[in-house]
Design a protein around this motif. Sequence first.
Motif, mmCIF file in Angstrom:
data_model
loop_
_atom_site.group_PDB
_atom_site.id
_atom_site.type_symbol
_atom_site.label_atom_id
_atom_site.label_comp_id
_atom_site.label_asym_id
_atom_site.label_seq_id
_atom_site.Cartn_x
_atom_site.Cartn_y
_atom_site.Cartn_z
ATOM 1 N N LYS A 340 -28.644 -39.601 -55.127
ATOM 2 C CA LYS A 340 -28.994 -38.358 -54.432
ATOM 3 C C LYS A 340 -30.025 -37.563 -55.224
ATOM 4 O O LYS A 340 -30.928 -36.930 -54.648
ATOM 5 N N GLY A 341 -29.913 -37.637 -56.545
ATOM 6 C CA GLY A 341 -30.850 -36.912 -57.397
ATOM 7 C C GLY A 341 -32.257 -37.465 -57.342
ATOM 8 O O GLY A 341 -33.214 -36.775 -57.747
ATOM 9 N N LYS A 342 -32.427 -38.666 -56.854
ATOM 10 C CA LYS A 342 -33.755 -39.277 -56.764
ATOM 11 C C LYS A 342 -34.382 -39.096 -55.385
ATOM 12 O O LYS A 342 -35.493 -39.568 -55.143
ATOM 13 N N LEU A 343 -33.651 -38.442 -54.477
ATOM 14 C CA LEU A 343 -34.152 -38.183 -53.132
ATOM 15 C C LEU A 343 -34.507 -36.706 -52.997
ATOM 16 O O LEU A 343 -34.230 -35.895 -53.891
ATOM 17 N N PHE A 344 -35.094 -36.340 -51.863
ATOM 18 C CA PHE A 344 -35.421 -34.933 -51.625
ATOM 19 C C PHE A 344 -34.143 -34.114 -51.463
ATOM 20 O O PHE A 344 -33.112 -34.636 -51.012
ATOM 21 N N PRO A 345 -34.203 -32.819 -51.813
ATOM 22 C CA PRO A 345 -33.045 -31.941 -51.591
ATOM 23 C C PRO A 345 -32.624 -31.964 -50.117
ATOM 24 O O PRO A 345 -33.468 -31.955 -49.214
ATOM 25 N N GLY A 346 -31.317 -32.025 -49.905
ATOM 26 C CA GLY A 346 -30.789 -32.094 -48.545
ATOM 27 C C GLY A 346 -30.456 -33.494 -48.104
ATOM 28 O O GLY A 346 -29.778 -33.691 -47.086
ATOM 29 N N ALA A 347 -30.925 -34.492 -48.852
ATOM 30 C CA ALA A 347 -30.596 -35.884 -48.510
ATOM 31 C C ALA A 347 -29.127 -36.155 -48.805
ATOM 32 O O ALA A 347 -28.490 -35.448 -49.589
ATOM 33 N N SER A 348 -28.595 -37.193 -48.177
ATOM 34 C CA SER A 348 -27.186 -37.565 -48.358
ATOM 35 C C SER A 348 -27.101 -38.997 -48.860
ATOM 36 O O SER A 348 -27.835 -39.872 -48.403
ATOM 37 N N ALA A 349 -26.188 -39.222 -49.783
ATOM 38 C CA ALA A 349 -25.955 -40.581 -50.287
ATOM 39 C C ALA A 349 -24.546 -41.051 -49.956
ATOM 40 O O ALA A 349 -24.036 -41.993 -50.553
ATOM 41 N N ALA A 350 -23.908 -40.407 -48.993
ATOM 42 C CA ALA A 350 -22.489 -40.679 -48.730
ATOM 43 C C ALA A 350 -22.263 -41.972 -47.956
ATOM 44 O O ALA A 350 -21.206 -42.577 -48.051
ATOM 45 N N ASN A 351 -23.203 -42.417 -47.173
ATOM 46 C CA ASN A 351 -23.146 -43.561 -46.256
ATOM 47 C C ASN A 351 -22.683 -43.098 -44.876
ATOM 48 O O ASN A 351 -21.488 -42.864 -44.681
ATOM 49 N N PRO A 352 -23.632 -42.994 -43.927
ATOM 50 C CA PRO A 352 -25.030 -43.371 -44.036
ATOM 51 C C PRO A 352 -25.776 -42.606 -45.136
ATOM 52 O O PRO A 352 -25.511 -41.434 -45.382
ATOM 53 N N ILE A 353 -26.713 -43.330 -45.771
ATOM 54 C CA ILE A 353 -27.600 -42.728 -46.761
ATOM 55 C C ILE A 353 -28.795 -42.166 -46.003
ATOM 56 O O ILE A 353 -29.634 -42.920 -45.512
ATOM 57 N N ASP A 354 -28.848 -40.865 -45.862
ATOM 58 C CA ASP A 354 -29.900 -40.209 -45.073
ATOM 59 C C ASP A 354 -30.983 -39.697 -46.019
ATOM 60 O O ASP A 354 -30.775 -38.727 -46.754
ATOM 61 N N ILE A 355 -32.142 -40.370 -46.015
ATOM 62 C CA ILE A 355 -33.241 -39.972 -46.911
ATOM 63 C C ILE A 355 -34.115 -38.890 -46.284
ATOM 64 O O ILE A 355 -35.120 -38.489 -46.885
ATOM 65 N N LEU A 356 -33.754 -38.440 -45.097
ATOM 66 C CA LEU A 356 -34.440 -37.373 -44.355
ATOM 67 C C LEU A 356 -35.746 -37.861 -43.720
ATOM 68 O O LEU A 356 -36.334 -38.856 -44.153
ATOM 69 N N ALA A 357 -36.189 -37.114 -42.722
ATOM 70 C CA ALA A 357 -37.437 -37.449 -42.029
ATOM 71 C C ALA A 357 -38.643 -37.348 -42.956
ATOM 72 O O ALA A 357 -39.674 -37.978 -42.719
ATOM 73 N N THR A 358 -38.491 -36.566 -44.014
ATOM 74 C CA THR A 358 -39.591 -36.416 -44.976
ATOM 75 C C THR A 358 -39.530 -37.458 -46.086
ATOM 76 O O THR A 358 -40.383 -37.463 -46.980
ATOM 77 N N GLY A 359 -38.514 -38.300 -46.057
ATOM 78 C CA GLY A 359 -38.353 -39.316 -47.084
ATOM 79 C C GLY A 359 -39.545 -40.261 -47.134
ATOM 80 O O GLY A 359 -40.113 -40.628 -46.102
ATOM 81 N N THR A 360 -39.924 -40.656 -48.331
ATOM 82 C CA THR A 360 -41.116 -41.473 -48.530
ATOM 83 C C THR A 360 -40.762 -42.957 -48.585
ATOM 84 O O THR A 360 -39.596 -43.325 -48.742
ATOM 85 N N PRO A 361 -41.770 -43.828 -48.471
ATOM 86 C CA PRO A 361 -41.513 -45.252 -48.671
ATOM 87 C C PRO A 361 -40.848 -45.536 -50.020
ATOM 88 O O PRO A 361 -40.014 -46.435 -50.134
ATOM 89 N N GLU A 362 -41.196 -44.756 -51.042
ATOM 90 C CA GLU A 362 -40.564 -44.942 -52.352
ATOM 91 C C GLU A 362 -39.071 -44.635 -52.271
ATOM 92 O O GLU A 362 -38.237 -45.352 -52.843
ATOM 93 N N HIS A 363 -38.716 -43.561 -51.558
ATOM 94 C CA HIS A 363 -37.301 -43.226 -51.377
ATOM 95 C C HIS A 363 -36.568 -44.350 -50.651
ATOM 96 O O HIS A 363 -35.416 -44.675 -50.981
ATOM 97 N N LEU A 364 -37.219 -44.912 -49.658
ATOM 98 C CA LEU A 364 -36.618 -46.027 -48.922
ATOM 99 C C LEU A 364 -36.307 -47.183 -49.876
ATOM 100 O O LEU A 364 -35.206 -47.745 -49.861
ATOM 101 N N GLY A 365 -37.267 -47.530 -50.725
ATOM 102 C CA GLY A 365 -37.066 -48.623 -51.668
ATOM 103 C C GLY A 365 -35.957 -48.330 -52.658
ATOM 104 O O GLY A 365 -35.145 -49.220 -52.990
#
Length: 686
Positions: A340-365
């Motif tokens: 969660k600390g490596k994603l944008f604020p507001g993202a969730s790592a609980a499962n589903p892992i929501d990287i947000l609409a602003t999430g980058t390809p790097e976040h996806l990887g």
Amino acid sequence: MINQQLLKPNSIVVVGGSNDTQKPGGAVIRNLLSGGFQGQLHVINPKEDEVQGIKAFHQADELPQTDMAILVVAAKYCPEYVEFLAAEKGVRAFIILSAGFGEETHEGAILEQQILDTCEKYQAALIGPNCIGLLTAWHHSVFTKPIPALSAKGVDFISGSGATAVFILESAVSKGLQFNSVWSIGNGKQIGIEDVLEYMDEHFDAEKDSHVKLLYVENISKPDKLLKHATSLIQKGCRIAAIKAGSSESGSRAASSHTGAIASSDSAVEALFKKAGIVRCYSREELTTTGCIFTLPRVEGRNVAIVTHAGGPGVMLTDALSKGGMNIPSLDGELAEELKGKLFPGASAANPIDILATGTPEHLGIAIDYCEEKFDNIDAIMVIFGTPGLVELYDAYNVLHEKMLTCKKPVFPILPSIKTAGPEVADFLSKGHVNFSDEVTLANALTRVVNTPRPASQGCDASMVDVQRVREIIDGVKDNGYIAPKLVNELLQCAGIPTVPEFVSNDKAAIVEFAKKAGYPVVAKVVGPVHKSDVGGVKLNISSDEQLAGEFDRMMGIKDATAVMVQKMIRGTELFIGAKYEPRFGHLVLCGLGGIFVEALKDVAGGLAPLSIPEAQSMIRSLRGYKIIQGTRGQKGVNEEKYADIIVRLSILLHHTPEIKEMDINPLLADDDDVTAVDARILVEK
């Protein structure tokens, strides 16, 4: 028969080839040419000198020796062409695209038989008639579109319907599913779906051949062959999914037993597929989605991680997977916080892992890497990534592409924006990937795959049943109909199935004497009427000679009564076993809870005889009421091991007695020690 002239002909003649590519005779030549057929291509057309750049012969006798012929002429001309080409031109493979045969008229069926007789005489292969043809990397002998991308590791697709095959190909192409071959068998006069599977099985090369087979089946004419070769292919590492059309058929006659009322021809199909390990599908989308799943690494467990940038699809996917028995485990603790600390604020790592609409390809990887390398309780990864309009999709899909190449866990790409991000999705598919554009369709198909058992063992221990004595009893039955209770009891004893001591007579004194020796309480049942309970022909808890004598008099007054049966009263959980003979398939054996569970809820599971212990256990555990068998709310369960043993023993008995058309054992009474047959009836037709 399938031969090399059919699979890899060095020369092909199209009888009825045309310059008009809007007609089958022109379209098949177009596809042969565009498909790069390397052999000699000939055309017979009495009105043209040249067809699509190919010299046309006006008569068949002008033709040189040729390996294979594709016929696109009226049905009435086909038998003569087949005879001449086989006898004079050495043709040993025929694909007849023409319709107007047995599928339409009796006269057409006669023409079809003439063609088959000729092919058998000259040992020639025959595909069709009434089909779209055969598509392989060697020759594109079909008149339809689309022509899917072909690959040696693509799917082998066999269809009993030409039009349906086209629609299934349309569905598959949009998902990026590649093919190795497409077989449209049409009327299947010589080569049916079972025969194609037989050839693929007997010539299977694990290094070179496709490991995925998709089937569209309208009629199973050879169930034993289908079972044998599908099972063999799956045991060799292949995966098979199939649609069997016509699943609403309920039978052509009114059934007189519980089993007859519940079972249907489709129940036998379901049991056959389950026994073989075939994943059953019910729509084109489901079949092609399952085919795409088969191209990915196997899912070895039930725990799924969902990586998404959109909350709604993640929730719908979670619901669908959970409903099908998959798990979406919560991801928490230090690792989840680290992600969660490596994603944008507001993202969730609980499962589903929501990287947000602003999430980058790097976040996806990063999210995929954590699921692959750090979360040990994850067996598969599903990635939902469409077009939020905030990232460069080419970059995101390139990340997904790289991860799919390197991850050991299967990664399922769910790319829903096939319209607004068409070029990006097409670029992703061009790299050899598939796409599941709808998350719920994927979830439903995956749960079918995961819940389909491995093929059952094909052998059975006949020594569990006294087959010789069983045959003597059945051979001694002279009349069709329900056999006498005494014979039913003897058959059950031959199979080692425990029964309650019983006595049948029309002599009241003898009935009372047996009850005294057996000990009260006892049960009395009328003999003669099929449905005893419906006519008041069953009385429980009879506790005295006088009560039994009164019930005897009453029951003998019931219409069609011939005798009374008396049994020692025992108690336990009511179970049910039934069987129905299905032509070509053999006996469909059903099991379930007895009483209202059979009559009202139809909570039963089926399998084809003979059954193994693992098959019987799987049937029992698939019941909705299985918790009752296990024991619930302080009540002891039943002896599941003995219940499975009885199912297997009965299936072996039935395997050797095709004359038994229907059978019910209802109820079996069971506790944690014993399972005992209390009432049974057997319908024999010779």
